[in-house]
Design an enzyme around this catalytic site. Sequence first.
Site, PDB file in Angstrom:
ATOM      1  N   GLU A 141      -0.699   4.677  -8.532  1.00 14.25           N
ATOM      2  CA  GLU A 141      -0.309   5.603  -7.463  1.00 14.25           C
ATOM      3  C   GLU A 141       0.897   6.407  -7.934  1.00 14.25           C
ATOM      4  OE1 GLU A 141      -1.556   6.343  -3.294  1.00 14.25           O
ATOM      5  OE2 GLU A 141      -2.358   5.150  -4.936  1.00 14.25           O
TER       6      GLU A 141
ATOM      7  N   LYS B 169       0.870  -1.193   0.000  1.00 18.91           N
ATOM      8  CA  LYS B 169       0.000   0.000   0.000  1.00 18.91           C
ATOM      9  C   LYS B 169       0.902   1.236   0.000  1.00 18.91           C
ATOM     10  CE  LYS B 169      -3.947   2.042   2.430  1.00 18.91           C
ATOM     11  NZ  LYS B 169      -3.404   3.399   2.533  1.00 18.91           N
TER      12      LYS B 169
ATOM     13  N   CYS C 118       1.631  34.811  18.785  1.00 22.84           N
ATOM     14  CA  CYS C 118       2.307  36.080  19.030  1.00 22.84           C
ATOM     15  C   CYS C 118       1.497  37.164  18.329  1.00 22.84           C
ATOM     16  CB  CYS C 118       3.733  36.051  18.491  1.00 22.84           C
ATOM     17  SG  CYS C 118       4.540  37.670  18.562  1.00 22.84           S
TER      18      CYS C 118
ATOM     19  N   LYS D  34      -2.806  -2.345   7.777  1.00 21.44           N
ATOM     20  CA  LYS D  34      -1.909  -1.231   8.111  1.00 21.44           C
ATOM     21  C   LYS D  34      -0.877  -1.694   9.138  1.00 21.44           C
ATOM     22  CE  LYS D  34      -3.676   2.572   6.071  1.00 21.44           C
ATOM     23  NZ  LYS D  34      -4.013   3.731   6.882  1.00 21.44           N
TER      24      LYS D  34
END
Length: 819
Positions: A174, A116, A425, A313
């Site tokens: 891809e 992947k 800031c 994953k």
Amino acid sequence: MTAEQAQARIKELTQQINHHNHLYYQEDRTEISDFDFDKLLEELVRLESEFPEYLEADSPSQRVGGTITKEFETALHGSRMLSLGNTYSDEELLAFDERVAKGLEHRNYEYFCEMKFDGVAISLVYENGKLIRAVTRGDGTKGDVVTENIRTIRNIPLHIKGDNIPDFFEVRGEIFLPRKEFDKINAEREAAGDALLANPRNAASGTVKMQDSSIVAKRRLNCYFYQLLGDEIGVDTHEEAIKLIEKWGFNVSQTYSKCDSIKEVLAYIEAWREKRFELPLDTDGVVLKVNNYDQREELGFTAKIPRWAIAYKYKAESAESRLLSITYQVGRTGAITPVANLSPVHLAGTTVKRASLHNANEIERLGLHEGDAVLVEKGGEIIPKITEVVEDSRLDGAKPIQYIDHCPECGTALERKEGEAKHFCPNTKSCPPQVLGKIEHFLHKRAMDIDSLGTERIRTLIDQGYIKDPADLYDLESKADELLGLEMSQDQYQKSDEGILYISLTKALFALTEGLALSAISKFLEQNTAFPLEEVLVRFQDFIRKANKKTAQNVGSIQRLIDSLGQAGFPKIEEFLPVPVVLYQLIGNYVDLEKIAKASLKENTIHRIMLKLNLPISGEIEDRIKKLKANTFQEGVISNMMSGIKSSKTQPFEKVLFGLGIRNVGENTAQILARHFKSLENLKVATTEQLIEVNGVGDTLVTSIFDYFADEENLRMIERLKSHGLNFEVIEDEKELQSNALDGMKILASGKLNNFKRDEIIDFVEANGGQYVKSVSKALSFIIEGEDMGPSKKEKAQKMGVKLISEEEFLKMLGKNTA
């Protein structure tokens, strides 16, 4: 050169260039330099221009780009580009396999596994073997048409040749920017003083959507393909489809594998867990799909995802490190981001020494104390983060981290708006990073277009007090002599959260030793990046002994440095040393450490500290201090700067107005306001009613304009810019009309035109009395339909009843020969 010789040379050059492209993109190696490759390509382009009859449609010269696309069309995908379900454990993967078996009512199936990749999904459509459209994933249903940019990617086939090529098919893949190209681009940007790209995935995504395809061509994108779609493809499995697109010349990553069981899938996943870090791009998992297409059809889909595929994953790697210190970075909008400086730890194939802490809430959530042992993780293999504190390893007497309450850049008290996580800031006028953001906006190519002033040079001029607003840029013309030798500071300096100046370890070691080349020191540090600072310095002493150059003197110098660092007690920042310690070793006979430390709190470079200390040094010490300094402004750089500043004075009013940075006034709004009010003075005195009359102006923009002109500092800056000759009113350009053939007509061109570039068609329409319009509306007289006109725009025009004519018909209207 005769025609036959040219034809033979064009064929030879084409073969050579295709060979080198294959080596680079398929085998990840090169035989010639980029310079030599470019020379081959230049020769091919020249010969094909001289002998156009020998220009082939798939010539390598057709990938150099040059098309400008200001607005990307959208197109519907033939079939949805689906998302996949995710799993993170073997148990979840086994459960997926059980669902597949249950859905098919047997276990006679195979999986096809692929890595992947972390890139940009793309769909390529081919008709009669020719690439006709490239579309980004978008929302899965429709995406942006980026054909011209994709044509520049050298390993994407423009034409498919061979037997039994389907009349119409689609491949998906891809797009990615190889890590080595990403590093090369960032090195070039760093040298030019430009902001660095965040990561390869974002860089690839941004490149694909660039307006100028010639810039895309230079980025050397790559693409891995993983899917073939079409009605008459003649394959029954995903494996057959992959083999087929490989045969047709599509680049397929050789990391795939067909697996007969879920057990083999798990073995594949484990085999690539570490090996994936050797690939040329980032990955975060494995995709597995049922191989057989009929079985996929039987399994079907849920509302969102296919039942026949899933993504595994890899869990983000985690390792223990120790917090050395925290540096607070100020962004260009004034947002404060704390960054943890860590002892080196190896993660996902790289050495991690820093991690983002995001904001004060995150520090409080983690319960961070000084010197804490922490667990570090690389989420998605890109950005390191601290996930938790190892409280059992907390040092005795460690104090909780106290978030800063004043800006580390300008000393202004920080603010935090209710409901917001970030501290800011509020000093927008003189806080250096915020001034930098404004100046960069003013210099942008769409504003004043001064490209000879990169980020590093601007930051240097701000840090050393030369510029604080855009008007100061034009005062530099009278200060050119002062700039010679000015030190540029971006690369080699850091500041601790107390504001102490730090210098890169490379430069410090170079200045504290003799006879050792800077390149040799840099190489040593690269090879020892995984070790903590103390060990690096001890190893450097061994390196000195092996180099055998002034050994006793150099080893002794590094030993004094080690001792001084231990005694001084400054916070640790890996790869950097506190400037007071380094300078004290060189000038300690003239001044004490405390005085140097005070000077380094206020100044941002060695050059400025030495000016402040005003010591009577010379000879060897002076030479060593020069070795500490960063790159400096040279005559050529200064000359280019002055030339760019001078030429910017010719920019039209709309560019100047955009460059002023009035909140909510973008480029298009600046054009509209400039054309409507004709001058800044008219805009300044315009009433609410007069502003609201302008198309696109609402209450928010009215407030922004009033606020800007109510600020006395802004008015003073504008007067100074006027005194330098900038344009604050529209200069009416009397264009000579070629004809009145298009008088009263409103015209739009869409798609690729063969006789005009985008800007040329606009000028041509206006030169013949017409008005060029940039969006589809009923008011249009007609649309010139070019190649690859976006289907959504075409459908909109047809629904509105707007006439579509070809480029050839348009030219015939004006009596132009189209032959």
